[in-house]
Design a protein around this motif. Structure first.
Motif, PDB file in Angstrom:
ATOM      1  N   ASN A  15     -55.970  -1.607   7.448  1.00 47.83           N
ATOM      2  CA  ASN A  15     -55.927  -2.030   8.848  1.00 47.83           C
ATOM      3  C   ASN A  15     -55.005  -1.080   9.595  1.00 47.83           C
ATOM      4  O   ASN A  15     -53.846  -0.921   9.226  1.00 47.83           O
ATOM      5  CB  ASN A  15     -55.410  -3.466   8.936  1.00 47.83           C
ATOM      6  CG  ASN A  15     -55.696  -4.094  10.278  1.00 47.83           C
ATOM      7  OD1 ASN A  15     -55.814  -3.408  11.273  1.00 47.83           O
ATOM      8  ND2 ASN A  15     -55.792  -5.407  10.279  1.00 47.83           N
ATOM      9  N   ASN A  16     -55.524  -0.436  10.631  1.00 46.01           N
ATOM     10  CA  ASN A  16     -54.744   0.516  11.408  1.00 46.01           C
ATOM     11  C   ASN A  16     -55.039   0.289  12.886  1.00 46.01           C
ATOM     12  O   ASN A  16     -56.189   0.399  13.310  1.00 46.01           O
ATOM     13  CB  ASN A  16     -55.112   1.951  10.990  1.00 46.01           C
ATOM     14  CG  ASN A  16     -54.196   2.982  11.584  1.00 46.01           C
ATOM     15  OD1 ASN A  16     -53.156   2.655  12.141  1.00 46.01           O
ATOM     16  ND2 ASN A  16     -54.579   4.237  11.470  1.00 46.01           N
ATOM     17  N   GLU A  17     -54.008  -0.044  13.643  1.00 46.73           N
ATOM     18  CA  GLU A  17     -54.157  -0.297  15.084  1.00 46.73           C
ATOM     19  C   GLU A  17     -55.241  -1.349  15.353  1.00 46.73           C
ATOM     20  O   GLU A  17     -56.104  -1.170  16.209  1.00 46.73           O
ATOM     21  CB  GLU A  17     -54.452   0.999  15.836  1.00 46.73           C
ATOM     22  CG  GLU A  17     -53.335   2.018  15.740  1.00 46.73           C
ATOM     23  CD  GLU A  17     -53.665   3.336  16.414  1.00 46.73           C
ATOM     24  OE1 GLU A  17     -54.679   3.420  17.136  1.00 46.73           O
ATOM     25  OE2 GLU A  17     -52.906   4.290  16.217  1.00 46.73           O
ATOM     26  N   ASN A  18     -55.203  -2.422  14.569  1.00 44.50           N
ATOM     27  CA  ASN A  18     -56.154  -3.533  14.683  1.00 44.50           C
ATOM     28  C   ASN A  18     -57.601  -3.138  14.423  1.00 44.50           C
ATOM     29  O   ASN A  18     -58.528  -3.810  14.864  1.00 44.50           O
ATOM     30  CB  ASN A  18     -56.027  -4.237  16.040  1.00 44.50           C
ATOM     31  CG  ASN A  18     -54.716  -4.977  16.156  1.00 44.50           C
ATOM     32  OD1 ASN A  18     -54.199  -5.480  15.158  1.00 44.50           O
ATOM     33  ND2 ASN A  18     -54.179  -5.035  17.344  1.00 44.50           N
ATOM     34  N   LYS A  19     -57.800  -2.040  13.740  1.00 42.68           N
ATOM     35  CA  LYS A  19     -59.145  -1.640  13.318  1.00 42.68           C
ATOM     36  C   LYS A  19     -59.170  -1.623  11.798  1.00 42.68           C
ATOM     37  O   LYS A  19     -58.337  -0.984  11.160  1.00 42.68           O
ATOM     38  CB  LYS A  19     -59.505  -0.252  13.854  1.00 42.68           C
ATOM     39  CG  LYS A  19     -59.734  -0.245  15.348  1.00 42.68           C
ATOM     40  CD  LYS A  19     -60.224   1.103  15.810  1.00 42.68           C
ATOM     41  CE  LYS A  19     -60.441   1.046  17.315  1.00 42.68           C
ATOM     42  NZ  LYS A  19     -60.620   2.352  17.900  1.00 42.68           N
ATOM     43  N   VAL A  20     -60.139  -2.330  11.237  1.00 46.59           N
ATOM     44  CA  VAL A  20     -60.273  -2.387   9.788  1.00 46.59           C
ATOM     45  C   VAL A  20     -61.140  -1.215   9.336  1.00 46.59           C
ATOM     46  O   VAL A  20     -62.184  -0.929   9.932  1.00 46.59           O
ATOM     47  CB  VAL A  20     -60.901  -3.724   9.343  1.00 46.59           C
ATOM     48  CG1 VAL A  20     -61.120  -3.748   7.841  1.00 46.59           C
ATOM     49  CG2 VAL A  20     -60.019  -4.891   9.774  1.00 46.59           C
ATOM     50  N   SER A  21     -60.694  -0.549   8.290  1.00 44.58           N
ATOM     51  CA  SER A  21     -61.452   0.547   7.687  1.00 44.58           C
ATOM     52  C   SER A  21     -61.760   0.190   6.245  1.00 44.58           C
ATOM     53  O   SER A  21     -61.038  -0.574   5.612  1.00 44.58           O
ATOM     54  CB  SER A  21     -60.653   1.851   7.731  1.00 44.58           C
ATOM     55  OG  SER A  21     -60.422   2.252   9.056  1.00 44.58           O
TER      56      SER A  21
END
Length: 146
Positions: A15-21
């Motif tokens: 999770n990075n900057e509220n984006k899931v990868s």
């Protein structure tokens, strides 16, 4: 993410900057988790774990030129000699598989010349064998294992 019509696989997430990868083992990097990417990652695992295709023969999200237009295929599996064995077109689960989806992969295959085609939205999977002599494809119940 939605449960798909594939076996259950374990994935790495971040999770990075509220984006899931999700980690792509072919591209060896984390990619933003969109519905189509969820299907693509399940399909990659299906090809590796269920159909025994070697990771070294699988390629993901590469650009090709079709009629002077830049397009990207989802998944390609190569034969050991370098020719293309299988093209996979992945769609998000909410996208219905239609004739236009098959037309899209067939257009790609005019250039790529794969023996087999797979189209999936994660819920429904369609498999075809190419018949180049008669310029058509024949539906199959499944794709061959490696």
């Amino acid at each position: 993410m939605q449960k798909l019509n594939f076996p259950t696989y374990s994935f790495r997430f971040k999770n990075n900057e509220n984006k899931v990868s999700i980690f792509d083992s072919i591209r060896k990097k984390f990619v933003i988790l969109q519905p189509e990417e969820w299907v693509r990652q399940h399909c990659i695992n299906f090809l590796i774990n269920e159909k025994n295709y070697p990771i070294s023969l699988i390629n993901v999200e590469k650009e090709i030129i079709i009629n002077d237009l830049k397009k990207r295929y989802d998944i390609v599996v190569f034969k050991p000699n370098g020719s293309i064995y299988l093209i996979v077109e992945c769609k998000a689960p909410k996208i219905n598989i239609s004739q236009s989806t098959f037309d899209q992969i067939a257009r790609y295959n005019l250039n790529l010349k794969a023996d087999f085609l797979m189209v999936t939205n994660g819920l429904n999977h369609y498999y075809c064998a190419m018949d180049f002599k008669n310029e058509c494809y024949n539906f199959l119940a499944d794709i061959p294992s490696f």
